[in-house]
Every structure is written in structure tokens, then in C-alpha cells.
Design an enzyme around this catalytic site. Structure first.
Site, PDB file in Angstrom:
ATOM      1  N   GLY A  46       0.836  -1.194   0.000  1.00 34.16           N
ATOM      2  CA  GLY A  46       0.000   0.000   0.000  1.00 34.16           C
ATOM      3  C   GLY A  46       0.873   1.247   0.000  1.00 34.16           C
ATOM      4  O   GLY A  46       2.081   1.188   0.276  1.00 34.16           O
ATOM      5  N   CYS A  47       0.259   2.382  -0.315  1.00 30.24           N
ATOM      6  CA  CYS A  47       1.028   3.633  -0.428  1.00 30.24           C
ATOM      7  C   CYS A  47       1.463   4.149   0.942  1.00 30.24           C
ATOM      8  O   CYS A  47       2.654   4.389   1.172  1.00 30.24           O
ATOM      9  CB  CYS A  47       0.227   4.679  -1.194  1.00 30.24           C
ATOM     10  N   TYR A  48       0.531   4.289   1.877  1.00 26.39           N
ATOM     11  CA  TYR A  48       0.923   4.715   3.225  1.00 26.39           C
ATOM     12  C   TYR A  48       1.911   3.715   3.848  1.00 26.39           C
ATOM     13  O   TYR A  48       2.890   4.138   4.487  1.00 26.39           O
ATOM     14  CB  TYR A  48      -0.295   4.836   4.136  1.00 26.39           C
TER      15      TYR A  48
ATOM     16  N   THR B   9       4.161   1.899   2.370  1.00 22.32           N
ATOM     17  CA  THR B   9       5.495   2.082   1.778  1.00 22.32           C
ATOM     18  C   THR B   9       6.224   3.233   2.471  1.00 22.32           C
ATOM     19  O   THR B   9       7.378   3.092   2.911  1.00 22.32           O
ATOM     20  CB  THR B   9       5.378   2.356   0.259  1.00 22.32           C
TER      21      THR B   9
END
Ligand code: NAP
Length: 345
Positions: A148-150, A152
Site C-alpha cells: 500500500g502507499c501509506y 510504503t
């Protein structure tokens, strides 16, 4: 050339994959799928691609993907992804999935935060696609679960401190902010221009799914169960994440000692840039690129370390990282197709 297809090519991460893969020197883009825009050219849906690629989108057809592709990226909503990925794996295709469906080791965690899983056997097979921590497993994997972005931005910021055992693992607070592309292209009131512009708000406080993903992966680094506080916020910008992270130090350490260890920990990780204290990460510095910028300061008054982490959610937070994983799986240079320094303005 390797034949590569994108399932869900019309979404924000899908089109970012298409943009980056169109310039990848070792890749030939084959099939692009869409539910709502089948038989429309990707360059008609996204005219900025008109000089790059004019493939017509098609409805999902597993047999066609099997015939034409070596690797398939799935850029679908969670829950939808797991209706497709098992068929692709069964067809002998290598898959890089951008959804949350195969990111967890623990089935119960997935089912607690998402929904009932239809293919739990693949959770074991899936490798968490964070190259800086899992490079070797990714290289030999058939199914990569792209982070996921958060997660990472958060995991890269905290891994060195937990690896060293320098912080109290129960003191972590992640205060993170994201641009609105993080919510995808589908229309929703919460990400509507007038709702977001000139405002700034927290959302899903104490119950965002990414909390569990960050906890699971950092617990593996620390070799201890970690519980943390994670609060996401919505920024009135299109792309980028900036996380400000707090943790209590267990010993008296200076900022420069910690920064030196970050440099050592990420030696050879070209997409993680450790910034000197006087210049801290900004979304501008990473927008459009596959970099994660990290900076930190020790607050001597409170004994806390404060880490700042910035990524582009559509590049290092999804499509770019997925291509970094493809490069590892193919045995190519890790930055192939990802050399762009980004946009700045
Ligand atoms: N956005 C980010 O920053 C980000 C970062 C990391 C991970 N992710 C994850 O990446 C995945 C894709 O996110 P996104 O932001 O690109 O989403 P998005 O913009 O909403 O795009 C979703 C894509 O999935 C397709 N789709 C939706 N429902 C479908 C269905 N029932 N059957 C088949 N296709 C369907 C859409 O196709 P049509 O509209 O053409 O029908 C579209 O191509 C999600 O799992 C998300 O959690 C996103």
C-alpha cells in the site's frame, strides 16, 4: 522483449503503469483491460498518452492474457482483485497485484480489516513487494503483492530504527497526509474538488486498514508484535504522501548517529534517499518519481525521534514500485524505466 498486460488499466494506478511501461526498454505492452471503457483506445481515455500508445482496452479474458503475456499487473479494487488473480496464477502467469488482497501473511488480519478471502492458499505464495526489505524473495516470486502507499512511506521510514532496536516499539505515531489520487478515479463525494479544495482533514481515525499492514510488516522487522497509531489526512493536492512519524528513543542518540545508520541500512537501495537534517523531504521532490525521501531529527527535549517520509503514491506507492518488482523478477537493472527524476513543479 517481455510481454506485459495491465488489468484495470483505466484507473489511476493502471494508467500510471501504462505511462511508465510504454517507455520501459525491455517491455512490450500487450493487453489493457477495462470494464467500463472496453473497445476504447487508452489514448482516447487519456489523451496525454496519444503519442505513446494506442492500444484498445478490452474486457478481461484470461485465455487471451495467457496467450499474449508473460507478466500481468492487476490494478483492481481489493475484493475484485481476488476474483481475478487466482485464475491468472493458475494459467501460469506471473502476477504483480496492486491491491491489498495478497499483502498479508495472516489470513485473520486480512479478514478482520477487509473481507472474507476466497483464495487464502495464495497468501503464502504471495511475496510482499517492498524491494528494500524483500529483494531476494521478489526475484523468484510468481505472485507479488505490491505494498500500500501509506505502508510504503511508513515502513521505509521506521525499518532501520526497529532493526536496531533503538525505539520503544509501542510508542510509534504515524501522522500521514495523502493527495486525492490515493482514493482512485471513481467518483466519490469525499474526494470531490469542492469538498477537498482549500481544506485539510483527518479520516478513518484509529481504523484505517493500512494500520494492520504496517503493523504486520514492521513486526517482522522488529521480531516483536507492534501496535501503533496511524492517522491519515487528505491533502488538497493530486499526488504525493508525506508522513511525519514520532517514536520514543530507548537511548540517548544524536540525529547524525541515526542518519548514519539509515545510510548504512539503505546502502545500495537507490530509490531511498536520506536527506541531511537542514533539508527535509517534501512531496515536490518526489512527485512523479520512484524515490522515497527520508529525513529525521531527534527532539532532545522529549527524547523522541521525528522522521519525515515522502513518496509519490502513484509511483513508489504503487505503479513505480510494481515496475521495480518486475525488474527484480526479470533480473533486469532495478531502475529500468524508472530513471525519471520527477516533476518538481
Ligand atoms: N491510488 C493509489 O494511490 C494506490 C496506491 C497503492 C495501491 N492502490 C491500490 O491499487 C488498486 C487500484 O487503485 P486505483 O487507485 O488505480 O483505483 P481506480 O482508479 O478506482 O481504478 C480501478 C480500476 O479497476 C477497474 N475495476 C473497477 N471495478 C471493477 C470490476 N468490478 N471488474 C473489473 N474491473 C474493475 C476499473 O475499470 P473501469 O473503470 O475501466 O471499469 C479501473 O481500471 C486498488 O486496490 C488500490 O487500493 C492504489
Amino acid at each position: 522483449m517481455m510481454n506485459v498486460s495491465v488489468v484495470g488499466a483505466t484507473g489511476y494506478t493502471g494508467v500510471e503503469l501504462v505511462r511508465l511501461l510504454a517507455d520501459h526498454p525491455e517491455v512490450k505492452l500487450k493487453t489493457l483491460t477495462s470494464n467500463s471503457f472496453s473497445e476504447e483506445k487508452i489514448s482516447d481515455i487519456y489523451p496525454h498518452l496519444s503519442t505513446k500508445i494506442d492500444i484498445e482496452c478490452q474486457k478481461l479474458n484470461i485465455e487471451q492474457l495467457q496467450e499474449e503475456s508473460d507478466v500481468v499487473f492487476t490494478a483492481l479494487p481489493h475484493g475484485i482483485s481476488m476474483t481475478v488473480v487466482p485464475k491468472l496464477v493458475e494459467a501460469g502467469l506471473k502476477v504483480i497485484d496492486l491491491s491489498g488482497d495478497y499483502r498479508y501473511q495472516e489470513l485473520a488480519k486480512y479478514e478482520e480489516w477487509y473481507q472474507e478471502h476466497n483464495s487464502p492458499q495464495l497468501l503464502e505464495q504471495g511475496v510482499y513487494g517492498l524491494p528494500e526489505l524483500n529483494r531476494e524473495q521478489i526475484a523468484t516470486s510468481e505472485l507479488v503483492a505490491n505494498p500500500g502507499c501509506y505502508p510504503t512511506a511508513s515502513i521505509l521510514a521506521l525499518a532501520p530504527l526497529l532493526d536496531k532496536g533503538w525505539i520503544d516499539q509501542n510508542s510509534i505515531i504515524i501522522d500521514a497526509k495523502s493527495g486525492t489520487t490515493g482514493a482512485g478515479r471513481k467518483v466519490s463525494l469525499g474526494t470531490h474538488f469542492c469538498e477537498v479544495d482549500s481544506s485539510f482533514k483527518a479520516y478513518k481515525v484509529a481504523n484505517h486498514r493500512h494500520t494492520s499492514e504496517i503493523e504486520e510488516k514492521l513486526s517482522l522487522v522488529a521480531d516483536k508484535e507492534i501496535n501503533l497509531s496511524f492517522t491519515p489526512h487528505l491533502l488538497p493536492i493530486k499526488r504525493g504522501i508525506l508522513a511525519t512519524i514520532y517514536a520514543d528513543l530507548k537511548e540517548d542518540l544524536s540525529s547524525s548517529t541515526i542518519i548514519d545508520y539509515y545510510r548504512q541500512f539503505y546502502k545500495g537501495d537507490q530509490f531511498v534517499r536520506i536527506m541531511p537534517g537542514e533539508r527535509l523531504p517534501e512531496i515536490k521532490f518526489v512527485a512523479g518519481s520512484n524515490y522515497c525521501d527520508l529525513g529525521l531529527e531527534v527532539d532532545q527535549a522529549t527524547g523522541r525521534v521525528i522522521i519525515i517520509s515522502a513518496i509519490d503514491n502513484l509511483v513508489k506507492g504503487s505503479a513505480g514500485q510494481a515496475i521495480q518488482n518486475l525488474n527484480l523478477m526479470a533480473g533486469w537493472r532495478e531502475d529500468l524505466g524508472l530513471e525519471d527524476a520527477g516533476l518538481y513543479l
